[in-house]
Design a protein around this motif. Structure first.
Motif, PDB file in Angstrom:
ATOM      1  N   ALA A 170       0.891  -1.077  -0.081  1.00 17.53           N
ATOM      2  CA  ALA A 170       0.062  -0.161   0.084  1.00 17.53           C
ATOM      3  C   ALA A 170       0.988   1.217   0.160  1.00 17.53           C
ATOM      4  N   THR A 171       1.804   1.366   0.658  1.00 20.82           N
ATOM      5  CA  THR A 171       3.051   2.375   0.697  1.00 20.82           C
ATOM      6  C   THR A 171       3.556   2.651  -0.624  1.00 20.82           C
ATOM      7  N   TYR A 172       3.979   1.610  -1.499  1.00 21.51           N
ATOM      8  CA  TYR A 172       4.486   1.739  -2.761  1.00 21.51           C
ATOM      9  C   TYR A 172       3.390   2.413  -3.711  1.00 21.51           C
ATOM     10  N   VAL A 173       2.017   1.867  -3.587  1.00 22.94           N
ATOM     11  CA  VAL A 173       1.084   2.194  -4.217  1.00 22.94           C
ATOM     12  C   VAL A 173       0.730   3.726  -4.203  1.00 22.94           C
ATOM     13  N   VAL A 174       0.663   4.085  -2.924  1.00 26.31           N
ATOM     14  CA  VAL A 174       0.391   5.663  -2.513  1.00 26.31           C
ATOM     15  C   VAL A 174       1.671   6.488  -3.137  1.00 26.31           C
ATOM     16  N   THR A 175       2.710   5.981  -2.861  1.00 28.98           N
ATOM     17  CA  THR A 175       3.935   6.775  -3.413  1.00 28.98           C
ATOM     18  C   THR A 175       3.905   7.076  -4.965  1.00 28.98           C
ATOM     19  N   SER A 176       3.606   5.993  -5.526  1.00 26.76           N
ATOM     20  CA  SER A 176       3.227   5.893  -7.097  1.00 26.76           C
ATOM     21  C   SER A 176       2.246   6.764  -7.539  1.00 26.76           C
ATOM     22  N   ILE A 177       1.203   6.990  -6.799  1.00 28.89           N
ATOM     23  CA  ILE A 177       0.148   7.851  -6.967  1.00 28.89           C
ATOM     24  C   ILE A 177       0.368   9.500  -6.736  1.00 28.89           C
ATOM     25  N   GLN A 178       1.203   9.431  -5.574  1.00 33.29           N
ATOM     26  CA  GLN A 178       1.759  10.799  -5.332  1.00 33.29           C
ATOM     27  C   GLN A 178       2.492  11.416  -6.369  1.00 33.29           C
ATOM     28  N   LEU A 179       3.411  10.412  -6.960  1.00 36.39           N
ATOM     29  CA  LEU A 179       4.159  11.042  -8.217  1.00 36.39           C
ATOM     30  C   LEU A 179       3.649  11.249  -9.599  1.00 36.39           C
ATOM     31  N   ALA A 180       2.668  10.566  -9.777  1.00 33.14           N
ATOM     32  CA  ALA A 180       1.875  10.380 -10.844  1.00 33.14           C
ATOM     33  C   ALA A 180       1.032  11.855 -11.023  1.00 33.14           C
ATOM     34  N   ILE A 181       0.354  11.944  -9.767  1.00 29.95           N
ATOM     35  CA  ILE A 181      -0.316  13.202  -9.738  1.00 29.95           C
ATOM     36  C   ILE A 181       0.351  14.591 -10.097  1.00 29.95           C
ATOM     37  N   VAL A 182       1.538  14.642  -9.725  1.00 27.53           N
ATOM     38  CA  VAL A 182       2.635  15.592 -10.001  1.00 27.53           C
ATOM     39  C   VAL A 182       3.254  15.703 -11.334  1.00 27.53           C
ATOM     40  N   PHE A 183       3.457  14.657 -11.849  1.00 27.02           N
ATOM     41  CA  PHE A 183       4.213  14.313 -13.059  1.00 27.02           C
ATOM     42  C   PHE A 183       3.426  13.541 -13.979  1.00 27.02           C
ATOM     43  N   PRO A 184       2.091  13.919 -14.380  1.00 25.50           N
ATOM     44  CA  PRO A 184       1.269  13.277 -15.392  1.00 25.50           C
ATOM     45  C   PRO A 184       2.052  13.010 -16.849  1.00 25.50           C
ATOM     46  N   ALA A 185       1.693  11.747 -17.318  1.00 26.11           N
ATOM     47  CA  ALA A 185       2.551  11.459 -18.527  1.00 26.11           C
ATOM     48  C   ALA A 185       1.792  12.431 -19.762  1.00 26.11           C
ATOM     49  N   VAL A 186       2.590  12.791 -20.753  1.00 30.03           N
ATOM     50  CA  VAL A 186       2.251  13.303 -21.764  1.00 30.03           C
ATOM     51  C   VAL A 186       0.934  12.939 -22.751  1.00 30.03           C
ATOM     52  N   GLU A 187       1.175  11.429 -22.583  1.00 32.97           N
ATOM     53  CA  GLU A 187       0.277  10.658 -23.333  1.00 32.97           C
ATOM     54  C   GLU A 187      -0.501   9.817 -22.180  1.00 32.97           C
ATOM     55  N   GLY A 188      -1.698   9.783 -21.770  1.00 37.58           N
ATOM     56  CA  GLY A 188      -2.210   8.876 -20.830  1.00 37.58           C
ATOM     57  C   GLY A 188      -2.534   9.559 -19.527  1.00 37.58           C
TER      58      GLY A 188
END
Length: 240
Positions: A168-186
């Motif tokens: 769960a920790t790694y999933v939340v960290t991935s979400i935190q990073l994804a929100i700040v750095f969304p991919a150009v495509e997707g």
């Protein structure tokens, strides 16, 4: 062991993709956001910790053990892919013993010392790291453990609690990073899949290993800390 841990930490090639988000990697607005989300949990956690220590001062040594367990495990960074790294969290044990609120304080202290002494994570990103490792992880571990205990499966609850709390920790960290750095495509989802995929290769086996290790520590506590476990009312549960 301490020298080996420091060597691994110092030699990690890219802290930006580590499970502890590095200093300066989050925009200040997001760093503040995660601090604001974290503070209420810490306030309640300090109250819970104060209650435990005042009511049962003999549990202070076990509290220290829970914190040390988290510090040692979460300081061991294992190289992953593309310059990233994964690590155990060690928060499941304390959450099971004392509850997730107390573990939020212990986990926060662990993260603070690692940021200051080991440059593992940052101070501005401390709120985000606390939320993922010291709040979400312990709560997931505690809920999973409680569900399985209600079914009479205590040791399975300890294993799955520690394992899923780590994941769960790694999933939340991935979400935190994804929100700040969304991919150009997707966008955010594509970025989440990217960050999650980076961690998954090493994090999943690490989480399973942490589950087994937590059970081993529990077995040790049953032999050498039986009075403390009885005080916490954790020995009355019988395996089904």
């Amino acid at each position: 062991m301490a020298s080996f841990s420091c060597l691994i930490i110092i030699s990690s090639p890219n802290p930006a993709y580590a499970m502890h988000i590095a200093e300066g990697f989050l925009p200040m607005s997001w760093a503040v956001f995660w601090w604001l989300l974290t503070i209420p949990f810490l306030v309640f956690g300090f109250k819970s910790l104060s209650h435990v220590t005042q009511k049962n001062p003999e549990l202070k040594l076990l509290l220290a053990l829970s914190g040390a367990f988290g510090f040692v495990l979460s300081a061991l960074k294992i190289p992953s892919v593309t310059g990233s790294c994964s690590h155990p969290t060690g928060t499941g044990l304390g959450a099971i013993l004392f509850g997730p609120s107390v573990m939020s304080v212990l986990g926060s202290l662990v993260l603070l010392f690692q940021a200051v002494l080991l440059a593992h994570g940052g101070l501005t990103t401390l709120g985000a790291n606390i939320f993922s490792m010291a709040i979400v992880g312990p709560w997931v571990a505690f809920v999973i453990y409680s569900i399985m205990v209600s079914c009479g499966k205590q040791k399975l609850g300890i294993f799955f609690g520690a394992t899923l709390g780590n994941l769960a920790t790694y999933v939340v960290t991935s979400i935190q990073l994804a929100i700040v750095f969304p991919a150009v495509e997707g966008g955010v989802m594509a970025s989440f899949i990217k960050f999650g995929g980076i961690f998954a290769i090493t994090q999943i086996p690490l989480a399973i290993s942490e589950g087994f290790l937590t059970v081993l520590v529990w077995n040790w506590l049953q032999s050498y800390a039986i009075n403390e476990l009885q005080t916490l009312k954790l020995l009355k549960i019988q395996e089904g």
